[in-house]
Design a protein around this motif. Structure first.
Motif, PDB file in Angstrom:
ATOM      1  N   ARG A  50       0.836  -1.202   0.000  1.00 17.44           N
ATOM      2  CA  ARG A  50       0.000   0.000   0.000  1.00 17.44           C
ATOM      3  C   ARG A  50       0.874   1.256   0.000  1.00 17.44           C
ATOM      4  N   ALA A  51       1.918   1.261   0.819  1.00 14.77           N
ATOM      5  CA  ALA A  51       2.819   2.412   0.877  1.00 14.77           C
ATOM      6  C   ALA A  51       3.528   2.610  -0.462  1.00 14.77           C
ATOM      7  N   ASP A  52       3.970   1.511  -1.095  1.00  6.50           N
ATOM      8  CA  ASP A  52       4.609   1.607  -2.410  1.00  6.50           C
ATOM      9  C   ASP A  52       3.645   2.180  -3.444  1.00  6.50           C
ATOM     10  N   LEU A  54       1.090   4.188  -2.890  1.00 11.11           N
ATOM     11  CA  LEU A  54       0.920   5.624  -2.636  1.00 11.11           C
ATOM     12  C   LEU A  54       2.136   6.417  -3.096  1.00 11.11           C
ATOM     13  N   ASP A  55       3.335   5.876  -2.874  1.00  4.12           N
ATOM     14  CA  ASP A  55       4.553   6.541  -3.346  1.00  4.12           C
ATOM     15  C   ASP A  55       4.560   6.643  -4.863  1.00  4.12           C
ATOM     16  N   ALA A  56       4.148   5.569  -5.542  1.00  3.70           N
ATOM     17  CA  ALA A  56       4.110   5.571  -7.008  1.00  3.70           C
ATOM     18  C   ALA A  56       3.088   6.586  -7.514  1.00  3.70           C
ATOM     19  N   TRP A  57       1.954   6.664  -6.862  1.00  5.79           N
ATOM     20  CA  TRP A  57       0.921   7.621  -7.254  1.00  5.79           C
ATOM     21  C   TRP A  57       1.435   9.054  -7.096  1.00  5.79           C
ATOM     22  N   GLU A  58       2.113   9.334  -5.981  1.00  2.76           N
ATOM     23  CA  GLU A  58       2.669  10.663  -5.760  1.00  2.76           C
ATOM     24  C   GLU A  58       3.734  10.993  -6.808  1.00  2.76           C
ATOM     25  N   ALA A  59       4.567  10.008  -7.152  1.00  5.86           N
ATOM     26  CA  ALA A  59       5.596  10.225  -8.175  1.00  5.86           C
ATOM     27  C   ALA A  59       4.942  10.505  -9.528  1.00  5.86           C
ATOM     28  N   TYR A  60       3.900   9.755  -9.858  1.00  6.09           N
ATOM     29  CA  TYR A  60       3.196   9.975 -11.124  1.00  6.09           C
ATOM     30  C   TYR A  60       2.580  11.374 -11.160  1.00  6.09           C
TER      31      TYR A  60
END
Length: 92
Positions: A50-52, A54-60
């Motif tokens: 889940r944390a990964d 969210l991190d990917a979504w923020e990076a995108y």
């Protein structure tokens, strides 16, 4: 070091644990420790996933870099076929 933690079980669950312990020739405590350890490990992995995400979504959201579903599917098909394929390059 182990510590004792009280755990309340309803009668039905206690009976089920006891039957499983007997069938496996283990103690009820061992069965419960094993169950808790497996649960915690699974939930830690779920939380990391889940944390990964969210991190990917923020990076995108920050840079817009992505691959399309078609690009990802084509790459995964190559891997499934046994090819040593590089992942597709991200683009905006």
């Amino acid at each position: 070091m182990a510590t004792t933690t009280p755990l309340e079980l309803d009668d039905d669950l206690q009976t089920r644990v006891q039957h499983l312990a007997s069938a496996r020739r283990r103690s009820a405590s061992w069965i419960m420790r094993e169950a808790i350890a497996q649960y915690v490990e699974r939930e830690e992995k779920r939380e990391a996933f889940r944390a990964d995400a969210l991190d990917a979504w923020e990076a995108y959201q920050a840079d817009g870099l992505h691959v399309t579903q078609e690009e990802a599917d084509a790459w995964l098909a190559k891997l499934e076929a046994g090819e040593d394929a590089e992942p597709p390059a991200c683009h905006a």
